[in-house]
Write an enzyme that holds these catalytic residues in place. Sequence first.
Site, mmCIF file in Angstrom:
data_model
loop_
_atom_site.group_PDB
_atom_site.id
_atom_site.type_symbol
_atom_site.label_atom_id
_atom_site.label_comp_id
_atom_site.label_asym_id
_atom_site.label_seq_id
_atom_site.Cartn_x
_atom_site.Cartn_y
_atom_site.Cartn_z
ATOM 1 N N HIS A 189 -16.901 4.770 -46.667
ATOM 2 C CA HIS A 189 -17.975 5.696 -46.849
ATOM 3 C C HIS A 189 -18.390 6.387 -45.630
ATOM 4 O O HIS A 189 -19.556 6.706 -45.559
ATOM 5 C CB HIS A 189 -19.128 4.810 -47.515
ATOM 6 C CG HIS A 189 -20.392 4.847 -48.846
ATOM 7 N ND1 HIS A 189 -19.601 6.059 -49.442
ATOM 8 C CD2 HIS A 189 -20.859 4.778 -49.326
ATOM 9 C CE1 HIS A 189 -20.394 6.812 -50.242
ATOM 10 N NE2 HIS A 189 -21.212 5.668 -50.265
ATOM 11 N N ASN A 202 -24.077 9.887 -54.070
ATOM 12 C CA ASN A 202 -24.714 9.631 -53.624
ATOM 13 C C ASN A 202 -25.997 10.022 -52.092
ATOM 14 O O ASN A 202 -26.897 9.904 -52.785
ATOM 15 C CB ASN A 202 -25.541 7.569 -54.261
ATOM 16 C CG ASN A 202 -24.930 7.392 -55.075
ATOM 17 O OD1 ASN A 202 -25.565 8.455 -56.183
ATOM 18 N ND2 ASN A 202 -24.331 6.091 -55.717
#
Length: 189
Positions: free
Chosen positions: A20, A114
């Site tokens: 990430h 997100n």
Amino acid sequence: MVKMIVGLGNPGSKYQQTKHNVGFMAVDRLVKDLDISFTEDKAFKALVGSAFINQEKIYFVKPTTFMNNSGLAVRALLTYYNISTKDLMVIYDDLDMAVGKIRLRQKGSAGGHNGIKSIIAHIGTQEFDRVKIGIGRPSHGMSVINHVLGKFDTDDMITINIALDKVDKAINYYLQEKSIEKTMQQFNG
């Protein structure tokens, strides 16, 4: 003209080198190559570095808000420095792309990411440049969260380092040419 290049990731040593955090890794490489450093700006909840490149001020940003709230830092910095969203580029991970594949885009939806959802919600538009770096899908039975917060294995890390070199070249080309279209033609494929 002023531009802002944002790498997405999560702050803290726990998240270093996780999938990430490839956006952070890409921006870290850019600032290292330019021999500039980050300063923590608590008011904007971000690490910020800057340089003049081709008579343009370029801000390099790593939000310290955690991924899901990245838009807070991005909006605050765009507003403070009076930077247009058309001069924003965001670098982030994409699990729908093979490990190490990169793709530049001018605009688009969040695609389930997100951090991008947060930026779109806070700046009110999907129209900003992006560089997506593939991290691949989770293996059978692994959750998406465990996948994106996991570290790259040795082979994938080699592939990611090659991708980060390509991203570095693409961003430098973009800053020289001042054209996302030309950069996309040169580096997407």
